[in-house]
Write a protein that holds these residues in place. Structure first.
Motif, PDB file in Angstrom:
ATOM      1  N   MET A  48       0.803  -1.224   0.000  1.00 17.33           N
ATOM      2  CA  MET A  48       0.000   0.000   0.000  1.00 17.33           C
ATOM      3  C   MET A  48       0.839   1.279   0.000  1.00 17.33           C
ATOM      4  N   ARG A  49       2.025   1.261   0.620  1.00 18.66           N
ATOM      5  CA  ARG A  49       2.800   2.490   0.723  1.00 18.66           C
ATOM      6  C   ARG A  49       3.716   2.720  -0.472  1.00 18.66           C
ATOM      7  N   SER A  50       4.328   1.617  -0.975  1.00 22.63           N
ATOM      8  CA  SER A  50       5.315   1.766  -2.034  1.00 22.63           C
ATOM      9  C   SER A  50       4.831   1.293  -3.396  1.00 22.63           C
ATOM     10  N   ALA A  51       3.676   0.658  -3.451  1.00 25.67           N
ATOM     11  CA  ALA A  51       3.149   0.059  -4.689  1.00 25.67           C
ATOM     12  C   ALA A  51       4.063  -1.052  -5.187  1.00 25.67           C
ATOM     13  N   GLU A  52       4.875  -1.609  -4.309  1.00 24.90           N
ATOM     14  CA  GLU A  52       5.743  -2.715  -4.680  1.00 24.90           C
ATOM     15  C   GLU A  52       4.891  -3.919  -5.076  1.00 24.90           C
ATOM     16  N   GLY A  53       5.283  -4.581  -6.157  1.00 25.94           N
ATOM     17  CA  GLY A  53       4.516  -5.713  -6.676  1.00 25.94           C
ATOM     18  C   GLY A  53       3.715  -5.364  -7.909  1.00 25.94           C
ATOM     19  N   LEU A  54       3.661  -4.081  -8.260  1.00 20.59           N
ATOM     20  CA  LEU A  54       2.918  -3.670  -9.450  1.00 20.59           C
ATOM     21  C   LEU A  54       3.700  -4.076 -10.693  1.00 20.59           C
ATOM     22  N   GLU A  55       3.033  -4.781 -11.643  1.00 23.09           N
ATOM     23  CA  GLU A  55       3.689  -5.271 -12.846  1.00 23.09           C
ATOM     24  C   GLU A  55       2.931  -4.817 -14.080  1.00 23.09           C
ATOM     25  N   SER A  56       3.610  -4.953 -15.236  1.00 20.09           N
ATOM     26  CA  SER A  56       2.993  -4.562 -16.508  1.00 20.09           C
ATOM     27  C   SER A  56       1.928  -5.576 -16.907  1.00 20.09           C
ATOM     28  N   VAL A  57       0.954  -5.129 -17.712  1.00 22.33           N
ATOM     29  CA  VAL A  57      -0.106  -5.995 -18.205  1.00 22.33           C
ATOM     30  C   VAL A  57      -0.339  -5.656 -19.671  1.00 22.33           C
ATOM     31  N   LYS A  94       3.625   3.732 -15.436  1.00 26.31           N
ATOM     32  CA  LYS A  94       2.449   4.510 -15.852  1.00 26.31           C
ATOM     33  C   LYS A  94       1.246   4.145 -14.997  1.00 26.31           C
ATOM     34  N   ALA A  95       1.104   2.862 -14.692  1.00 22.26           N
ATOM     35  CA  ALA A  95      -0.017   2.444 -13.846  1.00 22.26           C
ATOM     36  C   ALA A  95       0.119   3.027 -12.448  1.00 22.26           C
ATOM     37  N   LYS A  96       1.342   3.079 -11.913  1.00 19.19           N
ATOM     38  CA  LYS A  96       1.556   3.618 -10.570  1.00 19.19           C
ATOM     39  C   LYS A  96       1.159   5.084 -10.489  1.00 19.19           C
ATOM     40  N   ALA A  97       1.420   5.834 -11.558  1.00 15.77           N
ATOM     41  CA  ALA A  97       1.076   7.252 -11.568  1.00 15.77           C
ATOM     42  C   ALA A  97      -0.426   7.479 -11.539  1.00 15.77           C
ATOM     43  N   HIS A  98      -1.219   6.459 -11.879  1.00 17.78           N
ATOM     44  CA  HIS A  98      -2.679   6.612 -11.912  1.00 17.78           C
ATOM     45  C   HIS A  98      -3.382   5.796 -10.835  1.00 17.78           C
ATOM     46  N   LEU A  99      -2.635   5.233  -9.903  1.00 12.19           N
ATOM     47  CA  LEU A  99      -3.276   4.489  -8.823  1.00 12.19           C
ATOM     48  C   LEU A  99      -4.061   5.423  -7.912  1.00 12.19           C
ATOM     49  N   ASN A 100      -5.153   4.929  -7.362  1.00 12.23           N
ATOM     50  CA  ASN A 100      -5.883   5.693  -6.350  1.00 12.23           C
ATOM     51  C   ASN A 100      -4.993   5.831  -5.115  1.00 12.23           C
ATOM     52  N   ARG A 101      -4.941   7.057  -4.555  1.00 16.59           N
ATOM     53  CA  ARG A 101      -4.034   7.309  -3.435  1.00 16.59           C
ATOM     54  C   ARG A 101      -4.743   8.117  -2.361  1.00 16.59           C
TER      55      ARG A 101
END
Length: 713
Positions: free
Chosen positions: A494-503, A533-540
């Motif tokens: 939740m804090r670092s968005a670690e684990g986010l991968e491309s799709v 790019k996905a991280k920049a658009h995550l709900n925060r």
């Protein structure tokens, strides 16, 4: 001759002696007053201190305005009492002396407060509380340097009597001046060194302007008989039966004959004193006098004290009064009560009193309700208020966490608000808190030298690290059968968005990929949505990422091609205004087409061909002319008209009209002529004009037939 010279010499000598005597006499006369004054000082009540009291003046000396002078430090010491020293910065040149309790001082056991003095022993001038310091007989003294004042206490018990012997003097005009003062020595008795009134003090302390306190410090006083004897010797009335002496001041004596002088005044035993106190001002107040109870007394409003930064309003029996009982306007009188009465000066403060207040509060709170985490913003609100009675400006706010603009001007009672945010740093998290202080400073508008005390406020918030937590990111195609995705969801920290991968999105058959969307907002048009790019658009939220859904949109390929040409079809709408074609619907002339069959008699036009005598049988078989398609054109046919055209007209008109119909021959004759005319004109008019011409001819034939039919009926 010798005798004559001797007599002349004798006479000159005598005249010289006479001149010398005269000169000595004149010199003695000139020196007599100063010598007398010198002797009087040695015997005067002031003990040779030079504290002779002039008449109280109604003319006020010029003073500097408040805050105009250099700052002087005045330090107060408890002097055997309890309490820490107190220092004040004074720029007005004078200040009203406080009571010890106002400074937090506690007196020694059983001691009474006398006043403040530059001498710790209290032997020199002592100034009472609520009197302006410094002061002198002319009431124009100002602070010229830093000074230390000692609290003077009247301790219980007695000191060495030998050091407390005193000479007592009686003032003959019946008034009590306010100290410090100077009075002529001639006002006091005894005035010679031969007769003195003796007594002693309990403690060698200078006391003035406090009659009860002085009375308690007198160890021995002259008897009534001694006082009466002195008064009688100086021809001053005194009756011990009806009068008494009020001792009002004890001053240090410098002349021989004793260490202290004690001054007193004679008053009636039934009379009471009316006293004037400056109440924070200087000693320029009316003299105290005694009056019988019930007497009408004129309150003195002409002799008035002065006080820096204040306006004198009048007198009141209440020292805390803000409105005078006896104002300075007009003549004021009072009825003397049956007790000693004190009148206190009433003042209106005219000195600006700048004051500043600042408040800092936290806006909102941490997202987890307990502490702020890394990157989480801390919001503050700072309010600065002018709590004084004078405009301030500029006002500055200093805060290590924010740069705030200066406030140009802040009126009395007005306030100004600033808000700002601080993002929690790694250092803040490591420290476990964010401690912050804002400080407000200001200047006084129109009073550059007047100081304003700065104001500050602090806020401390907790910081810390969040426990590890996870959220999810979902991917979905739209429509569902439009294509496939390389993954359906991802679990991230939740804090670092670690684990986010491309799709990656792959369009299905007959579909094409449009783009990646989040909440109907285009994220990218590449089929692969990379992690950054996905991280920049995550709900925060304030400090953590929240659940998010990305949608891959597809659309049919065939639907895309015709959609573009469909747009030009809009211009087809002008066909709507083509309403002129509607008249063709009611074109009534076409209904007579049923009777228009009489046009067929046009073929019988050939009977005119009987011009050819050799072929009479031709008109009897008009219908068969079509079979003889190879018939040559008659000599009667107009030049330039082909035989085929003639045959065309013949076949078009043959067999339409009955041969036995009455008048048919006439009609056929007209029709034949019209056909011949049209055959001649058609080539020259062209196809369009020919059509029009043929239509006109047909119309004429219709009209003729109608006429013919109508005649038969």
């Amino acid at each position: 001759m010798k005798a004559t010279k001797s007599s002349k010499s004798t006479r000159a000598f005598l005249w010289q002696r006479v001149a010398l005597v005269i000169a000595l006499s004149l010199l003695s006369v000139a020196l007599a007053p100063p010598l007398a004054q010198t002797r009087a000082k040695a015997e005067a009540p002031d003990g040779g201190l030079g504290l002779e009291e002039p008449s109280v003046s109604e003319t006020r000396p010029e003073r500097s305005p408040a805050g105009a002078g250099p700052a002087r430090a005045v330090t107060f010491l408890s002097n055997n009492g309890q309490g820490q020293s107190v220092s004040v910065e004074e720029t007005a040149g004078n200040l009203a002396l406080p009571l010890p309790g106002e400074l937090g001082f506690t007196p020694p056991a059983g001691a009474q407060f006398v006043g403040w003095s530059e001498d710790a022993s209290g032997a020199s001038n002592v100034y009472a509380a609520h009197v302006q310091y410094p002061d002198n007989a002319a009431h124009n003294a100002v602070l010229e340097s830093d000074v230390t004042l000692y609290a003077v206490w009247l301790l219980p018990g007695a000191s060495d009597a030998g050091q407390s012997d005193a000479c007592f003097y009686i003032r003959t005009d019946g008034v009590i001046p306010f100290s410090p003062h100077q009075s002529p020595a001639t006002l006091f008795v005894p005035s010679d060194a031969g007769t003195q009134l003796k007594g002693s003090l309990r403690r060698p302390v200078a006391i003035s302007n406090n009659i009860p306190l002085l009375k308690s410090n007198l160890a021995a006083v002259p008897s009534d008989e001694e006082i009466a004897a002195v008064c009688e010797a100086h021809k001053v009335p005194f009756d011990p039966e009806t009068q008494e002496v009020v001792w009002y001041a004890a001053l240090l004596r410098t002349a021989p004959g004793g260490q202290w002088n004690v001054n007193g005044v004679v008053k009636s035993k039934t009379a009471h004193l009316l006293l004037y106190y400056p109440n924070g001002g200087d000693g320029n107040v009316p003299n105290a006098r005694s009056y019988e109870p019930g007497a009408r007394v004129s309150v003195n409003t002409h002799v008035t004290p002065a006080r820096v930064g204040h306006e004198f309003l009048g007198w009141s029996t209440d020292p805390a009064a803000t409105e005078p009982e006896y104002p300075t306007i007009g003549t004021q009188t009072m009825t003397m009560p049956g007790v000693t009465t004190a009148l206190y000066a009433v003042w209106r403060d005219t000195t600006p009193h700048p004051s500043l207040q600042v408040e800092k509060v936290l806006v909102g709170g941490p997202s987890n309700g307990e502490y702020y985490t890394l990157g989480e913003p801390v919001s503050y609100r700072v309010t600065v208020r002018n709590t004084g009675d004078v405009a301030l400006g500029p006002v500055t706010l200093a805060d290590p966490l924010a740069d705030m603009p200066a406030i140009e001007r802040l009126e009395p009672g007005a306030s100004h608000v600033e808000t700002y945010r601080h993002e929690t740093t790694a250092e803040d998290v490591a420290a476990g808190q964010v401690e912050n202080t804002v400080t407000a400073t200001a200047k006084v508008v129109g009073h550059g030298s007047l100081a304003v005390d700065p104001a500050s406020a602090s806020v401390t918030v907790r910081t810390g690290e969040l426990p590890q937590a996870y959220t999810y990111v979902v991917y979905a195609p739209a429509p569902q059968n439009g294509g496939t995705l390389s993954r359906d969801y991802t679990i991230i920290e939740m804090r670092s968005a670690e684990g986010l991968e491309s799709v990656t999105a792959t369009p299905g058959e007959g579909y094409r990929f449009v783009g990646w969307y989040k909440d109907d907002e285009l994220v990218g048009t590449d089929e692969t949505l990379d992690a950054e790019k996905a991280k920049a658009h995550l709900n925060r939220g304030r400090a953590v990422y929240g659940p998010t859904m990305f949608v891959a949109k597809f659309e049919p390929e065939e639907a895309t091609e015709p959609e573009q040409p469909d747009e030009p079809e809009t211009p087809d709408e002008p066909e709507t205004p083509g309403q002129p074609e509607q008249p063709e619907t009611p074109s009534q002339p076409e209904q007579p087409d049923v009777p228009t069959e009489p046009n067929q008699p046009a073929t019988p036009a050939e009977p005119e061909k009987p011009v050819q005598s050799e072929k009479p049988a031709a008109p009897t078989t008009p219908a068969g002319s079509g079979a003889a398609g190879g018939v040559a054109a008659s000599d009667e046919t107009p030049s330039g008209v082909a035989a085929s055209e003639t045959n065309r007209h013949q076949s078009a008109s043959s067999g339409a009209w009955p041969s036995a119909l009455p008048g048919a021959s006439d009609a056929r004759s007209r029709s034949a002529k019209l056909a011949q005319t049209s055959d001649a004109l058609l080539p020259s008019f062209g196809i369009g004009a020919s059509v029009v011409f043929v239509a006109a001819a047909a119309g004429i034939v219709v009209v003729l037939c109608r006429d013919r039919f109508s005649k038969r009926r």
